[in-house]
Design a protein around this motif. Structure first.
Motif, PDB file in Angstrom:
ATOM      1  N   GLY A 102      -1.858   1.147  11.366  1.00  0.00           N
ATOM      2  CA  GLY A 102      -1.134   0.604  10.209  1.00  0.00           C
ATOM      3  C   GLY A 102      -1.960   0.299   8.979  1.00  0.00           C
ATOM      4  N   LEU A 103      -3.132  -0.286   9.164  1.00  0.00           N
ATOM      5  CA  LEU A 103      -3.919  -0.694   7.997  1.00  0.00           C
ATOM      6  C   LEU A 103      -4.482   0.481   7.195  1.00  0.00           C
ATOM      7  CD1 LEU A 103      -5.754  -3.892   9.285  1.00  0.00           C
ATOM      8  CD2 LEU A 103      -3.582  -3.690   8.058  1.00  0.00           C
ATOM      9  N   PRO A 104      -5.020   1.539   7.827  1.00  0.00           N
ATOM     10  CA  PRO A 104      -5.446   2.696   7.026  1.00  0.00           C
ATOM     11  C   PRO A 104      -4.288   3.333   6.261  1.00  0.00           C
ATOM     12  CG  PRO A 104      -6.449   2.780   9.196  1.00  0.00           C
ATOM     13  CD  PRO A 104      -5.411   1.692   9.245  1.00  0.00           C
ATOM     14  N   ALA A 105      -3.086   3.289   6.844  1.00  0.00           N
ATOM     15  CA  ALA A 105      -1.906   3.826   6.149  1.00  0.00           C
ATOM     16  C   ALA A 105      -1.633   3.028   4.878  1.00  0.00           C
ATOM     17  CB  ALA A 105      -0.691   3.793   7.073  1.00  0.00           C
ATOM     18  N   VAL A 106      -1.762   1.710   4.974  1.00  0.00           N
ATOM     19  CA  VAL A 106      -1.565   0.865   3.790  1.00  0.00           C
ATOM     20  C   VAL A 106      -2.615   1.185   2.727  1.00  0.00           C
ATOM     21  CG1 VAL A 106      -1.605  -1.508   2.922  1.00  0.00           C
ATOM     22  CG2 VAL A 106      -0.465  -0.999   5.085  1.00  0.00           C
ATOM     23  N   ALA A 107      -3.854   1.361   3.143  1.00  0.00           N
ATOM     24  CA  ALA A 107      -4.923   1.695   2.186  1.00  0.00           C
ATOM     25  C   ALA A 107      -4.628   3.013   1.479  1.00  0.00           C
ATOM     26  CB  ALA A 107      -6.267   1.770   2.912  1.00  0.00           C
ATOM     27  N   ARG A 108      -4.169   4.020   2.224  1.00  0.00           N
ATOM     28  CA  ARG A 108      -3.844   5.313   1.603  1.00  0.00           C
ATOM     29  C   ARG A 108      -2.678   5.175   0.634  1.00  0.00           C
ATOM     30  NH1 ARG A 108      -5.065   7.165   6.906  1.00  0.00           N
ATOM     31  NH2 ARG A 108      -2.867   7.099   7.506  1.00  0.00           N
ATOM     32  N   LEU A 109      -1.696   4.383   0.999  1.00  0.00           N
ATOM     33  CA  LEU A 109      -0.543   4.186   0.118  1.00  0.00           C
ATOM     34  C   LEU A 109      -0.955   3.498  -1.179  1.00  0.00           C
ATOM     35  CD1 LEU A 109       2.075   3.062   2.802  1.00  0.00           C
ATOM     36  CD2 LEU A 109       2.226   5.123   1.379  1.00  0.00           C
ATOM     37  N   ILE A 110      -1.829   2.522  -1.091  1.00  0.00           N
ATOM     38  CA  ILE A 110      -2.306   1.833  -2.290  1.00  0.00           C
ATOM     39  C   ILE A 110      -3.052   2.812  -3.187  1.00  0.00           C
ATOM     40  CG2 ILE A 110      -3.931   0.093  -3.140  1.00  0.00           C
ATOM     41  CD1 ILE A 110      -3.184  -1.624  -0.723  1.00  0.00           C
ATOM     42  N   ALA A 114      -1.754   3.905  -6.901  1.00  0.00           N
ATOM     43  CA  ALA A 114      -2.632   3.595  -8.037  1.00  0.00           C
ATOM     44  C   ALA A 114      -2.917   4.825  -8.880  1.00  0.00           C
ATOM     45  CB  ALA A 114      -3.937   2.989  -7.537  1.00  0.00           C
ATOM     46  N   GLY A 115      -2.811   6.010  -8.285  1.00  0.00           N
ATOM     47  CA  GLY A 115      -3.091   7.243  -9.016  1.00  0.00           C
ATOM     48  C   GLY A 115      -1.896   7.799  -9.763  1.00  0.00           C
ATOM     49  N   LYS A 116      -0.744   7.134  -9.666  1.00  0.00           N
ATOM     50  CA  LYS A 116       0.465   7.598 -10.340  1.00  0.00           C
ATOM     51  C   LYS A 116       0.649   6.878 -11.679  1.00  0.00           C
ATOM     52  CE  LYS A 116       1.991  10.336  -7.077  1.00  0.00           C
ATOM     53  NZ  LYS A 116       2.165  11.795  -7.291  1.00  0.00           N
ATOM     54  N   PRO A 117       1.237   7.575 -12.675  1.00  0.00           N
ATOM     55  CA  PRO A 117       1.503   6.907 -13.965  1.00  0.00           C
ATOM     56  C   PRO A 117       2.367   5.660 -13.800  1.00  0.00           C
ATOM     57  CG  PRO A 117       1.752   9.284 -14.180  1.00  0.00           C
ATOM     58  CD  PRO A 117       1.568   9.017 -12.716  1.00  0.00           C
ATOM     59  N   ALA A 118       3.304   5.707 -12.843  1.00  0.00           N
ATOM     60  CA  ALA A 118       4.184   4.553 -12.631  1.00  0.00           C
ATOM     61  C   ALA A 118       3.517   3.466 -11.789  1.00  0.00           C
ATOM     62  CB  ALA A 118       5.478   5.009 -11.949  1.00  0.00           C
ATOM     63  N   GLY A 119       2.297   3.718 -11.337  1.00  0.00           N
ATOM     64  CA  GLY A 119       1.622   2.761 -10.471  1.00  0.00           C
ATOM     65  C   GLY A 119       0.587   1.902 -11.167  1.00  0.00           C
ATOM     66  N   ALA A 124      -3.952  -2.035 -11.274  1.00  0.00           N
ATOM     67  CA  ALA A 124      -4.573  -3.239 -11.814  1.00  0.00           C
ATOM     68  C   ALA A 124      -5.120  -4.155 -10.719  1.00  0.00           C
ATOM     69  CB  ALA A 124      -3.557  -4.001 -12.668  1.00  0.00           C
ATOM     70  N   ILE A 125      -4.523  -4.106  -9.526  1.00  0.00           N
ATOM     71  CA  ILE A 125      -4.969  -4.994  -8.451  1.00  0.00           C
ATOM     72  C   ILE A 125      -5.478  -4.199  -7.242  1.00  0.00           C
ATOM     73  CG2 ILE A 125      -3.434  -6.856  -9.149  1.00  0.00           C
ATOM     74  CD1 ILE A 125      -1.548  -6.040  -6.876  1.00  0.00           C
ATOM     75  N   GLU A 126      -5.724  -2.915  -7.434  1.00  0.00           N
ATOM     76  CA  GLU A 126      -6.131  -2.056  -6.322  1.00  0.00           C
ATOM     77  C   GLU A 126      -7.372  -2.581  -5.618  1.00  0.00           C
ATOM     78  OE1 GLU A 126      -7.303   2.632  -5.444  1.00  0.00           O
ATOM     79  OE2 GLU A 126      -7.265   1.876  -7.507  1.00  0.00           O
ATOM     80  N   GLU A 127      -8.405  -2.891  -6.372  1.00  0.00           N
ATOM     81  CA  GLU A 127      -9.667  -3.335  -5.770  1.00  0.00           C
ATOM     82  C   GLU A 127      -9.481  -4.629  -4.990  1.00  0.00           C
ATOM     83  OE1 GLU A 127     -14.260  -4.452  -7.106  1.00  0.00           O
ATOM     84  OE2 GLU A 127     -12.874  -3.545  -8.545  1.00  0.00           O
ATOM     85  N   ALA A 128      -8.744  -5.580  -5.581  1.00  0.00           N
ATOM     86  CA  ALA A 128      -8.521  -6.865  -4.916  1.00  0.00           C
ATOM     87  C   ALA A 128      -7.683  -6.680  -3.657  1.00  0.00           C
ATOM     88  CB  ALA A 128      -7.829  -7.836  -5.873  1.00  0.00           C
ATOM     89  N   ALA A 129      -6.687  -5.799  -3.731  1.00  0.00           N
ATOM     90  CA  ALA A 129      -5.815  -5.567  -2.572  1.00  0.00           C
ATOM     91  C   ALA A 129      -6.588  -4.927  -1.424  1.00  0.00           C
ATOM     92  CB  ALA A 129      -4.638  -4.683  -2.978  1.00  0.00           C
ATOM     93  N   LEU A 130      -7.419  -3.933  -1.731  1.00  0.00           N
ATOM     94  CA  LEU A 130      -8.195  -3.273  -0.687  1.00  0.00           C
ATOM     95  C   LEU A 130      -9.245  -4.205  -0.093  1.00  0.00           C
ATOM     96  CD1 LEU A 130      -8.647   0.303  -2.225  1.00  0.00           C
ATOM     97  CD2 LEU A 130      -7.080  -0.419  -0.414  1.00  0.00           C
ATOM     98  N   SER A 131      -9.807  -5.055  -0.916  1.00  0.00           N
ATOM     99  CA  SER A 131     -10.763  -6.050  -0.405  1.00  0.00           C
ATOM    100  C   SER A 131     -10.046  -7.014   0.540  1.00  0.00           C
ATOM    101  CB  SER A 131     -11.398  -6.828  -1.557  1.00  0.00           C
ATOM    102  OG  SER A 131     -12.210  -5.975  -2.346  1.00  0.00           O
ATOM    103  N   GLY A 132      -8.828  -7.414   0.139  1.00  0.00           N
ATOM    104  CA  GLY A 132      -8.032  -8.283   0.996  1.00  0.00           C
ATOM    105  C   GLY A 132      -7.694  -7.612   2.317  1.00  0.00           C
TER     106      GLY A 132
END
Length: 213
Positions: A102-110, A114-119, A124-132
């Protein structure tokens, strides 16, 4: 008829002959060029379609893994409270299996969102979320890694982690993924923004949990 006249007539005939074969050759070259351009354009379109299909199938797999595995991990934490000895070892192994899916799937989704224009919100919080995410995984692996009953501090951590896993699973589950995912449905999933909104919720939950540590 003088020589100049004869030479002029010969030149006219040669020019007319050239014109006679020049036009068909140019037409053939233009047609071949058009066919080549159409073929290349078709390849570009097919490549784009293939990439969208692959992206959609990957998203579907990651959303399902996050939803199912993390919901299971959240339930497993309830069992960890009372488990001791060999039973706790078994439960920790089950927990590790769910987290590894589950957790690697969440990392890939983030990363994908983050790479999408709508994302932009996710970006903006990608680094903090992945660190969390990494910090949560580390704590989950440490939690109950002994034979004694869980301490009060561990129980508090367990409650927070259980809520976090439940939130991540709920966000992923909020996106409808057909049981039988066709290529068209995969492309529609990738093209939509609902999954990005769900990932934004998960990323924010991770950031909030990390900020509270």
């Amino acid at each position: 008829m003088d020589d100049k006249t004869m030479q002029g007539d010969a030149l006219d005939r040669e020019t007319a002959g050239r014109r006679g074969w020049y036009a068909p050759v140019v037409s053939v070259l233009l047609v071949l060029s058009l066919i080549g351009n159409v073929y290349l354009y078709t390849l570009v379109l097919q490549d784009g379609r293939d990439r969208r299909e692959a992206e959609g199938h990957q998203l579907a797999g990651d959303l399902t893994a996050a939803s199912v595995s993390l919901a299971s991990a959240s339930r497993t934490l309830d069992q960890l409270v009372l488990a001791q000895g060999a039973d706790r070892v078994r439960i920790k192994v089950e927990l590790e299996g769910d987290l590894s899916a589950g957790l690697p799937a969440v990392a890939r989704l983030i990363g994908a969102a983050a790479g999408k224009p709508a994302g932009s919100q996710v970006k903006a919080i990608e680094e903090a979320a992945l660190s969390g995410l990494q910090a949560a995984y580390a704590k989950l692996r440490e939690l109950g890694a002994h034979t004694e009953p869980l301490s009060e501090a561990e129980l508090r951590e367990l409650d927070g982690l259980k809520a976090l896993l439940g939130s991540l699973a709920s966000s992923a589950d909020s996106v409808h993924v057909p049981a039988e995912l066709t290529d068209m449905a995969a492309m529609q999933l990738a093209a939509g923004e609902r999954w990005i909104d769900a990932v934004a919720e998960a990323a924010q939950a991770l950031k909030d949990w990390a900020d509270g540590q």
